[in-house]
Write a protein that holds these residues in place. Structure first.
Motif, PDB file in Angstrom:
ATOM      1  N   ILE A 115       3.376  -6.104  -3.966  1.00 47.02           N
ATOM      2  CA  ILE A 115       3.625  -6.570  -2.607  1.00 47.02           C
ATOM      3  C   ILE A 115       4.049  -8.035  -2.684  1.00 47.02           C
ATOM      4  O   ILE A 115       3.290  -8.876  -3.177  1.00 47.02           O
ATOM      5  N   PRO A 116       5.277  -8.323  -2.276  1.00 47.80           N
ATOM      6  CA  PRO A 116       5.849  -9.644  -2.559  1.00 47.80           C
ATOM      7  C   PRO A 116       5.102 -10.813  -1.918  1.00 47.80           C
ATOM      8  O   PRO A 116       5.168 -11.923  -2.439  1.00 47.80           O
ATOM      9  N   VAL A 117       4.416 -10.574  -0.803  1.00 46.60           N
ATOM     10  CA  VAL A 117       3.766 -11.705  -0.123  1.00 46.60           C
ATOM     11  C   VAL A 117       2.362 -11.973  -0.664  1.00 46.60           C
ATOM     12  O   VAL A 117       1.697 -12.908  -0.224  1.00 46.60           O
ATOM     13  N   LEU A 118       1.926 -11.145  -1.609  1.00 46.46           N
ATOM     14  CA  LEU A 118       0.580 -11.352  -2.153  1.00 46.46           C
ATOM     15  C   LEU A 118       0.673 -11.891  -3.578  1.00 46.46           C
ATOM     16  O   LEU A 118       1.620 -11.574  -4.311  1.00 46.46           O
ATOM     17  N   GLU A 122      -4.216 -11.029  -5.502  1.00 48.09           N
ATOM     18  CA  GLU A 122      -4.313 -10.282  -4.237  1.00 48.09           C
ATOM     19  C   GLU A 122      -3.707  -8.890  -4.356  1.00 48.09           C
ATOM     20  O   GLU A 122      -4.172  -7.945  -3.717  1.00 48.09           O
ATOM     21  N   TYR A 126      -5.670  -5.560  -3.568  1.00 48.87           N
ATOM     22  CA  TYR A 126      -5.214  -4.809  -2.388  1.00 48.87           C
ATOM     23  C   TYR A 126      -5.889  -3.445  -2.193  1.00 48.87           C
ATOM     24  O   TYR A 126      -6.406  -3.156  -1.116  1.00 48.87           O
ATOM     25  N   PRO A 127      -5.930  -2.590  -3.220  1.00 47.78           N
ATOM     26  CA  PRO A 127      -6.529  -1.263  -2.980  1.00 47.78           C
ATOM     27  C   PRO A 127      -8.009  -1.349  -2.588  1.00 47.78           C
ATOM     28  O   PRO A 127      -8.485  -0.518  -1.821  1.00 47.78           O
ATOM     29  N   VAL A 129      -9.329  -3.793  -0.864  1.00 46.07           N
ATOM     30  CA  VAL A 129      -9.429  -4.358   0.484  1.00 46.07           C
ATOM     31  C   VAL A 129      -8.860  -3.404   1.522  1.00 46.07           C
ATOM     32  O   VAL A 129      -9.535  -3.027   2.477  1.00 46.07           O
ATOM     33  N   ARG A 139     -15.618  -7.117  -4.884  1.00 45.90           N
ATOM     34  CA  ARG A 139     -14.209  -7.157  -5.304  1.00 45.90           C
ATOM     35  C   ARG A 139     -13.939  -8.149  -6.412  1.00 45.90           C
ATOM     36  O   ARG A 139     -13.300  -7.836  -7.410  1.00 45.90           O
ATOM     37  N   ARG A 175      -3.675  -3.118 -10.827  1.00 45.10           N
ATOM     38  CA  ARG A 175      -3.831  -2.599  -9.466  1.00 45.10           C
ATOM     39  C   ARG A 175      -4.135  -1.100  -9.490  1.00 45.10           C
ATOM     40  O   ARG A 175      -4.965  -0.609  -8.716  1.00 45.10           O
TER      41      ARG A 175
END
Ligand SMILES: Nc1ncnc2c1ncn2[C@@H]1O[C@H](COP(=O)(O)OP(=O)(O)OP(=O)(O)O)[C@@H](O)[C@H]1O
Ligand SMILES: [Mg+2]
Lengths: 248, 414
Positions: A115-118, A122, A126-127, A129, A139, A175
């Motif tokens: 995800i480019p913005v993370l 992050e 992601y998974p 959260v 986490r 991830r």
């Protein structure tokens, strides 16, 4: 889903080998494209033992992606039976399938799909959260552990655009593994990488399998990385035509 | 939720220029609405105050039928003594009434001995009239601004007439009128002041003392044509108007019947006020359209540009409802940012306009319509709620589209 450690040798870290993660019987997938029926998969039957490291090879259009999509609960077979981690996934609706993927399956994509913005950290988080709603206390340690394991701990605050292809794929592997999935599916994970990096990525996946015991299935054209696989299935024209076991 | 917001904010910042453009477009709309509402609101307030405080009063009571034929100022529809007593009793028992002024109104011949013209005359008791219309003294641009300027034998001449006929304070003029029996009578009066015109009918009347009016008309006991009333709280005008109407307007018609009117029924400006309200409504509809179109546009683009990302997060197990909320929040955040920026800028502009008005008032001559733009909290909250609700609405369709994407199709998208 009880194992919470990926550290080598951490007791109970590895998943039990032996049980079947995938049981597929007579899987058929037919696409209707412009009135013409395309039989992308024909009567594919296959059992996958937990902890396997399996490659699917075959010429372009032979059905590798189609098969991985079915095994990954991204698509449904036209006919045949399919159990993944003990669940009859052909009966799941859209929402249930998403929840099932989030709990049991990790994905590694050909073009990394971070995800480019993370940031790297992050992205790995992601998974936990956004899919599993885990509390922050659970986490952090897990994410850092995985970043460490894929060798990306020092790059954790970089955005994907600041990373090389190999680095992105390392983050993507972290991830895919962060939720302790039973199964990781990787469609052409090295196709966008140079030869050297491709090797290290496959080696990394295998190392993670060794440490955690997660089952890895990957599709590839790349004859140079097939050698790492323990079982190689060959697909031709939608049929499973070969099975080759190698001892690594 | 915090993480949804975080990702939404980052996605908005990713297309900084586009987000800024959308936010400023929305902010511009909000500023426009707020400033418009503040300006027109203060304009309305100023005009209403200038009308009611300078000649109309808040409420008026007449004999039934008088208002309908007010243009001709009929003399035969004056109030009977019993009616006047009834009015005074009603006003005395109503605590919301601050004061009342009886008025004689008639058409007269007005002469400077050189030139003669027609003039509408209002005859009043100066103290009572000044209490009901506190801005009346301020309209006296030359001459005596105290009630003494309206003592017996004096006249306040409207400015336009004075200018046209070359009348100055201290001149002597003659007012001649015919009463309802046809007898003609006149009186010589001293010009004590020049009266600035006020907007609306009745804003160009000459003023004399009540007793002089009575003397000219010679209609003993039945000269009063109207009673103008000032309320303690203008905000109560409709309620108190209704209460007085209840008490004074007899069931039947006939000679005994009275009529109660509030300012808005008497002044044509009330329809202008309604028009202004309509325009404000129209502005708000424009704002809704701006927000709807700009957010819809941005969110459709956002979904289209991020198909592969949507495919990725859907594939790794993000629930459709979560994907929906990601895009909804993104759209709503644009609205929130636009509303916030709009309120800040709008408030600043209104403040500047308000301060600027004060300096104008100090510098020049007295401004009748000096505006003091203000905007209630209610209007601000309404604008914000509207913008945010419309943003959410505009984001629904793109967000639903994103949440319904099939991951395999979305992942194949280039
Ligand atoms: N959505 C679809 N609609 C119609 N036909 C499809 C669709 N997806 C795949 N196919 C067809 O199914 C067959 C198998 O495709 P698939 O993508 O599984 O091949 P592959 O082995 O992954 O090929 P490659 O090595 O090029 O990735 C092909 O003939 C393809 O054209
Ligand atoms: Mg493929």
């Amino acid at each position: 889903m009880t194992a919470h450690s990926v550290a080598p040798g951490a007791g109970g870290g590895a998943k039990a080998r032996g049980a079947n993660v995938v049981r597929a019987t007579d899987l058929t997938k037919t696409y209707a494209a412009d009135g013409v029926e395309v039989r992308a998969l024909r009567d594919v039957s296959l059992d996958v033992e937990a902890g396997s490291f399996i490659a699917f090879i075959g010429p372009s259009g032979s059905g590798k992606t189609t098969l991985l999509n079915l095994l990954g609960c991204l698509d449904k077979p036209s006919s045949g039976r399919l159990e993944v981690v003990g669940t009859d996934v052909t009966r799941l609706d859209r929402r249930q399938a998403a929840a099932f993927r989030g709990a049991q399956i990790g994905f590694v994509f050909q073009s990394f799909n971070l995800i480019p913005v993370l940031t790297a950290l992050e992205n790995v988080e992601y998974p936990l959260v956004m899919v599993q709603d885990r509390p922050p206390s659970e986490r952090r340690a897990r994410v850092l552990e995985l970043l460490e394991a894929v060798g990306m701990a020092d790059q954790r605050d970089k955005r994907p655009e600041q990373l090389s292809g190999g680095q992105k794929q390392r983050v993507a592997i972290a991830r895919a593994l962060v939720t302790h999935p039973e199964l990781v599916l990787a469609d052409e994970p090295t196709a966008n990488l140079d030869r050297e990096t491709a090797y290290t990525i496959i080696a990394l996946m295998k190392k993670m399998r060794d440490e955690v015991g997660t089952t890895f299935l990957f599709a590839t054209h790349d004859t140079r990385i097939i050698g790492a696989a323990e079982i190689v299935y060959t697909l031709e024209d939608g049929r499973l035509t070969g099975r080759q076991e190698r001892q690594a | 939720m915090g993480n949804v917001v975080k990702i939404a904010v980052r996605n908005l910042l990713r297309y900084t220029r586009r987000s800024l453009l959308t936010v400023s477009l929305i902010a511009f709309g909000v500023v426009f609405v707020l400033v418009f509402v503040a300006m027109t609101g203060s304009f309305k307030e100023a005009i209403v105050a200038s009308i009611t405080d300078s000649y109309l009063g808040h409420v008026q009571v007449h004999r039934r039928g008088y208002v309908a034929s007010i243009e001709s100022l009929p003399l035969n529809l004056s109030l009977e003594p019993t009616q006047l007593a009834k009015i005074q009793e009603a006003l005395g028992s109503e605590p919301g009434v601050a004061g009342a002024s009886e008025r004689i109104k008639f058409n007269a011949m007005f002469s400077t001995f050189v030139e003669t013209t027609g003039l509408r005359i209002t005859a009043v008791y100066p103290e009572r009239e000044f209490a009901v219309c506190p801005k009346l003294p301020a309209r006296i641009v030359q001459g005596d601004r105290t009630p003494a300027g309206l003592a017996r034998g004096k006249i306040l001449v409207p400015e336009l007439l004075a200018r046209g006929m070359g009348i100055k304070v201290g001149d002597t003029v003659v007012v001649v009128a015919t009463n309802k029996d046809g007898s003609v009578n006149g009186k010589t009066l001293l010009v004590s002041g020049i009266l600035e015109s006020a907007t609306g009918p009745g804003g160009r009347d000459g003023y004399i003392h009540f007793e002089d009016g009575r003397e000219i008309l010679r209609m003993p006991g039945r000269e009063t044509m109207e009673v103008a009333i000032r309320l303690r709280d203008f905000g109560q005008v409709e309620r108190l108007g209704a209460a007085l109407r209840e008490r004074l307007e007899g069931r039947g018609g006939g000679r005994e019947a009275l009529e109660v009117h509030t300012w808005s029924q008497l002044s044509p400006f009330s329809s202008v006020a309604r028009l202004i309200d309509m325009m404000a409504l129209f502005m708000k509809l424009m704002l809704i359209a701006i927000v709807l179109i700009s957010i819809l546009n941005v969110m459709i683009m956002a979904v289209y540009e991020r198909v592969r990302e949507i495919g990725t997060i859907a594939a790794i197990g993000t629930l459709p409802s979560r994907i929906l909320s990601l895009f909804l929040v993104e759209g709503v955040l644009l609205g929130v940012a636009g509303a916030a920026a709009g309120v800040l800028v709008g408030a600043a502009i209104i403040l500047v306009l308000d301060v600027w008005k004060v300096s104008v008032r100090f510098g020049g001559s007295l401004q009748l319509f000096a505006l003091s733009p203000r905007v209630d909290l209610f209007e601000v909250v309404l604008a914000c709620v509207m913008v945010i609700a419309v943003s959410a609405l505009a984001s629904v369709q793109p967000a639903v589209r994103a949440s319904r994407m099939e991951p395999i199709d979305a992942l194949r998208h280039v």
